[in-house]
Design an enzyme around this catalytic site. Structure first.
Site, PDB file in Angstrom:
ATOM      1  N   ASP A  53      21.609  41.929  43.276  1.00  0.00           N
ATOM      2  CA  ASP A  53      22.001  43.211  43.968  1.00  0.00           C
ATOM      3  C   ASP A  53      21.477  44.129  43.126  1.00  0.00           C
ATOM      4  OD1 ASP A  53      23.820  44.776  45.721  1.00  0.00           O
ATOM      5  OD2 ASP A  53      24.976  44.760  43.973  1.00  0.00           O
ATOM      6  N   THR A  79      20.592  50.078  48.035  1.00  0.00           N
ATOM      7  CA  THR A  79      20.650  50.926  46.223  1.00  0.00           C
ATOM      8  C   THR A  79      19.056  50.651  46.073  1.00  0.00           C
ATOM      9  OG1 THR A  79      21.784  48.649  45.884  1.00  0.00           O
ATOM     10  CG2 THR A  79      22.549  50.720  46.653  1.00  0.00           C
ATOM     11  N   THR A  80      18.485  49.466  46.469  1.00  0.00           N
ATOM     12  CA  THR A  80      17.239  48.410  45.320  1.00  0.00           C
ATOM     13  C   THR A  80      16.150  49.853  46.701  1.00  0.00           C
ATOM     14  OG1 THR A  80      18.569  47.078  45.350  1.00  0.00           O
ATOM     15  CG2 THR A  80      15.745  47.228  45.219  1.00  0.00           C
ATOM     16  N   ASP A 113      29.698  44.819  50.157  1.00  0.00           N
ATOM     17  CA  ASP A 113      28.022  45.485  51.055  1.00  0.00           C
ATOM     18  C   ASP A 113      28.557  45.357  53.171  1.00  0.00           C
ATOM     19  OD1 ASP A 113      27.150  45.652  48.864  1.00  0.00           O
ATOM     20  OD2 ASP A 113      25.391  44.799  48.845  1.00  0.00           O
TER      21      ASP A 113
HETATM   22  P1  ADP Z   1      19.159  47.207  49.363  1.00  0.00           P
HETATM   23  O1  ADP Z   1      19.219  47.207  47.748  1.00  0.00           O
HETATM   24  O2  ADP Z   1      17.567  48.120  49.181  1.00  0.00           O
HETATM   25  O3  ADP Z   1      19.245  46.824  50.169  1.00  0.00           O
HETATM   26  P2  ADP Z   1      18.331  44.264  49.461  1.00  0.00           P
HETATM   27  O4  ADP Z   1      17.169  43.310  49.125  1.00  0.00           O
HETATM   28  O5  ADP Z   1      18.942  44.321  49.984  1.00  0.00           O
HETATM   29  O6  ADP Z   1      18.015  45.838  49.137  1.00  0.00           O
HETATM   30  O7  ADP Z   1      16.834  44.234  51.092  1.00  0.00           O
HETATM   31  C1  ADP Z   1      17.095  45.118  50.976  1.00  0.00           C
HETATM   32  C2  ADP Z   1      15.013  45.723  52.143  1.00  0.00           C
HETATM   33  O8  ADP Z   1      15.205  43.883  53.300  1.00  0.00           O
HETATM   34  C3  ADP Z   1      15.726  46.164  54.079  1.00  0.00           C
HETATM   35  O9  ADP Z   1      14.704  46.995  53.831  1.00  0.00           O
HETATM   36  C4  ADP Z   1      15.529  45.122  54.879  1.00  0.00           C
HETATM   37  O10 ADP Z   1      14.850  45.290  55.728  1.00  0.00           O
HETATM   38  C5  ADP Z   1      14.544  43.777  53.819  1.00  0.00           C
HETATM   39  N1  ADP Z   1      14.934  42.342  54.777  1.00  0.00           N
HETATM   40  C6  ADP Z   1      15.770  41.976  54.768  1.00  0.00           C
HETATM   41  N2  ADP Z   1      15.644  40.739  55.589  1.00  0.00           N
HETATM   42  C7  ADP Z   1      14.542  40.432  55.910  1.00  0.00           C
HETATM   43  C8  ADP Z   1      13.780  39.468  56.394  1.00  0.00           C
HETATM   44  N3  ADP Z   1      14.221  38.215  56.858  1.00  0.00           N
HETATM   45  N4  ADP Z   1      12.672  39.668  56.090  1.00  0.00           N
HETATM   46  C9  ADP Z   1      12.054  40.573  56.097  1.00  0.00           C
HETATM   47  N5  ADP Z   1      13.093  42.010  54.950  1.00  0.00           N
HETATM   48  C10 ADP Z   1      14.348  41.584  55.353  1.00  0.00           C
END
Ligand code: ADP
Ligand code: MG
Length: 537
Positions: free
Chosen positions: A61, A94-95, A386
């Site tokens: 996270d 957030t990331t 989340d």
């Molecule tokens: P954040 O803290 O920004 O939410 P995450 O590690 O949760 O970071 O990553 C979020 C990103 O991952 C989003 O841009 C989302 O669309 C993308 N994402 C989630 N699942 C998939 C997947 N199966 N394939 C590609 N991108 C994905």
């Protein structure tokens, strides 16, 4: 300040101006983003955080990583606050916010090196952001309930917990959000009204939702009934204890009789409170502080089941679900202060007695987190936060945009063509803004072990050739192939993406505005910017 003092103050500081300040700030941002970018997306790596005492935490996270990091640099702190603000208002993204801000800053630095003034960059960025947000809203569409809403929440949890736990947590979060959705109140409702209870042992998929309050406590007197099918409840923000003889009271203890008299009066007062509660027909009494032995037997004799040492938050949850008012003085309680509970039961879970109290009114819940180690429970809890945050907000605004870098690739294309209509230096800023948005698909690709340039070119080409729905083509990080994100259920809530874009832009602009930073000379964190800048030139 008089001039002499002023001069001394200036001597004590190094003055970083213009480009040097920016270089320094961008470096800090890039370093921070570097720490979290590898966690982005479902294929992101976990980070192990180790604190000074050797305690460790493994997480995927981003916000946990940077909030735990000891960061001193003011720009890095600004980034952290942008990501915390994202967490507070959207609970996700957030990331992405940190990674995007660092990219926007890095691109601004390139522009500054080309001789473009920060105010021109700011103006270009603001126009590009406005255009991005309106295009984002245009592309978005409502998710259907519950299937697509579930997909969105699964996308949120992707890579954070195992798929089976993710779907279990998604179900709990959606059910909880559904119960709270009828309630009036701000976005915090979802935190304030949901108690998170950790119970050791069991498997993490045994975690469950209790529509009521569950707490690791047992009644004060085992002689009173273990369970009840309902009745009246009184909630006291105080205790039922013997008055203490305090030094300040300055009672002259000249003979043992005085002390005895004091004790008797205090017991009489307790008795009066208990009799009063009994006359109101209270069945269940919950108090925040202690209850003395004498009061315990008086209460049991009056048929009142009692619990003590509840935290304020738990009292509030109980008040919410039973309609009881939290009062301070039991001897002043009135019938109107009482609430109604519909059931109470005690059970032993993992060797600890837990009590569950339910009420007839909605609006507060407990989620019980199971798991053999604290790490597992905490990771489930963070994921639940989340999922719950997103579920709750999705019930208010269910619009979604394609994930997997699709929307950012589309917005980049869109802003590039928008920039064409704005000749002049601001156009360069808009193009830099567009390029920065592409950091999301690039990073998702990198973390999936793919070549970021190939992926971007491929996505861009596929989006361009599909005139109607191009924006929905993104990268499926699990297979490494491009695909229609709506068909795979890789969807992000509109509010997460739009808040992330505006938060990153805002943070970038505030760094660009600082072109004159005063560093205290004594501050050991002051970097050796001057030498580096000389070498670069
Ligand atoms: P954040 O803290 O920004 O939410 P995450 O590690 O949760 O970071 O990553 C979020 C990103 O991952 C989003 O841009 C989302 O669309 C993308 N994402 C989630 N699942 C998939 C997947 N199966 N394939 C590609 N991108 C994905
Ligand atoms: Mg996320």
């Amino acid at each position: 300040m008089v001039q002499a003092e002023h001069d001394v103050a200036i001597q004590d500081t190094d003055r970083l101006e213009g480009r040097a300040a920016l270089v320094n700030n961008v470096k800090a941002a890039v370093a921070l983003a570097g720490a979290v970018r590898s966690t982005l997306g479902p294929r992101g790596l976990d980070k192990m955080l180790v604190d000074a005492d050797g305690g460790s935490l493994v997480t995927n996270d981003g916000v946990t990583v940077i909030e735990t990091a000891k960061v001193e640099h003011p720009t890095a702190r600004l980034l952290i606050s942008a990501s915390s603000s994202q967490d507070k208002s959207a609970r996700d993204g957030t990331t992405s916010t940190v990674v995007l801000t660092a990219e926007l800053l890095q691109n601004s630095l390139e522009l500054v090196r080309m001789g473009i003034h920060p105010s021109t960059i700011i103006s270009g960025y603001i126009q590009a952001e406005r255009e991005a947000i309106s295009e984002l809203e245009r592309i978005s569409r409502r998710a259907n309930y519950p299937d697509e809403v579930k997909s969105v929440i699964s996308t949120t949890l992707a890579g954070k917990v195992s798929t089976s736990l993710a779907s279990h947590i998604t179900d709990i979060a959606l059910e909880a959000a559904g119960i709270l959705s009828e309630e009036e109140g701000s976005d915090d409702l979802e935190r304030l009204r949901v108690k998170r209870l950790e119970v050791g042992g069991g498997s993490s998929t045994d975690s469950s939702l209790v529509n009521g309050l569950m707490i690791a406590k047992s009644r004060v007197d085992m002689g009173t009934p273990e369970a009840s099918g309902g009745g009246t409840i009184a909630i006291i923000d105080g205790g039922l204890e013997n008055a203490k003889l305090e030094m300040e009271a300055e009672i002259e203890v000249s003979s043992p009789g005085v002390l005895r008299g004091f004790h008797e009066r205090s017991l009489a007062k307790l008795k009066k409170s208990v009799d009063h509660l009994s006359s109101l027909d209270v069945d269940l009494l919950i108090v925040r502080d202690g209850i003395s032995e004498e009061a315990i037997s008086m209460l049991s004799d009056s048929g009142i089941t009692t619990y003590r040492r509840f935290e304020r938050g738990d009292l509030e949850i109980l008040s919410r679900i039973t309609g009881a008012r939290i009062i301070r003085d039991p001897s002043r309680a009135s019938g109107e202060d009482l609430g109604v509970f519909t059931s109470r039961k005690e059970e032993s879970i993992a060797g600890v007695t837990h009590t569950t109290i339910k009420g007839s009114e909605m609006g507060a819940l407990t989620v019980v987190f199971r798991g053999t180690s604290p790490q597992i429970r905490e990771e489930s809890m963070r994921s639940f936060d989340d999922a719950m945050g997103v579920s709750f907000r999705m019930l208010r605004d269910s619009r979604v945009v394609p994930g997997g870098g699709a929307i950012q690739t589309h917005l980049a294309r869109h802003i590039r063509s928008f920039a064409l209509g704005n000749p002049g230096r601001e156009q360069l800023a808009m193009e830099a803004y567009a390029a920065a948005l592409e950091v999301i698909p690039r990073t998702l690709a990198e973390n999936a072990g793919l070549d970021p340039i190939d992926v971007l070119l491929d996505l861009s080409a596929a989006q361009t050739s599909d005139r109607d729905d191009g924006a929905w083509i993104g990268l499926d990080a699990m297979t490494g192939k491009k695909a229609r994100m709506d068909q795979l259920g890789i969807l992000d809530p509109l509010f997460v993406t739009s808040h992330s874009i505006s938060g990153s832009t805002e943070a970038t602009i505030s760094v660009l505005r600082i072109n004159d930073v005063l560093w205290a000379k004594q501050d050991p964190t002051t970097p050796d910017w001057k030498d580096e800048e000389d070498q670069e030139d």
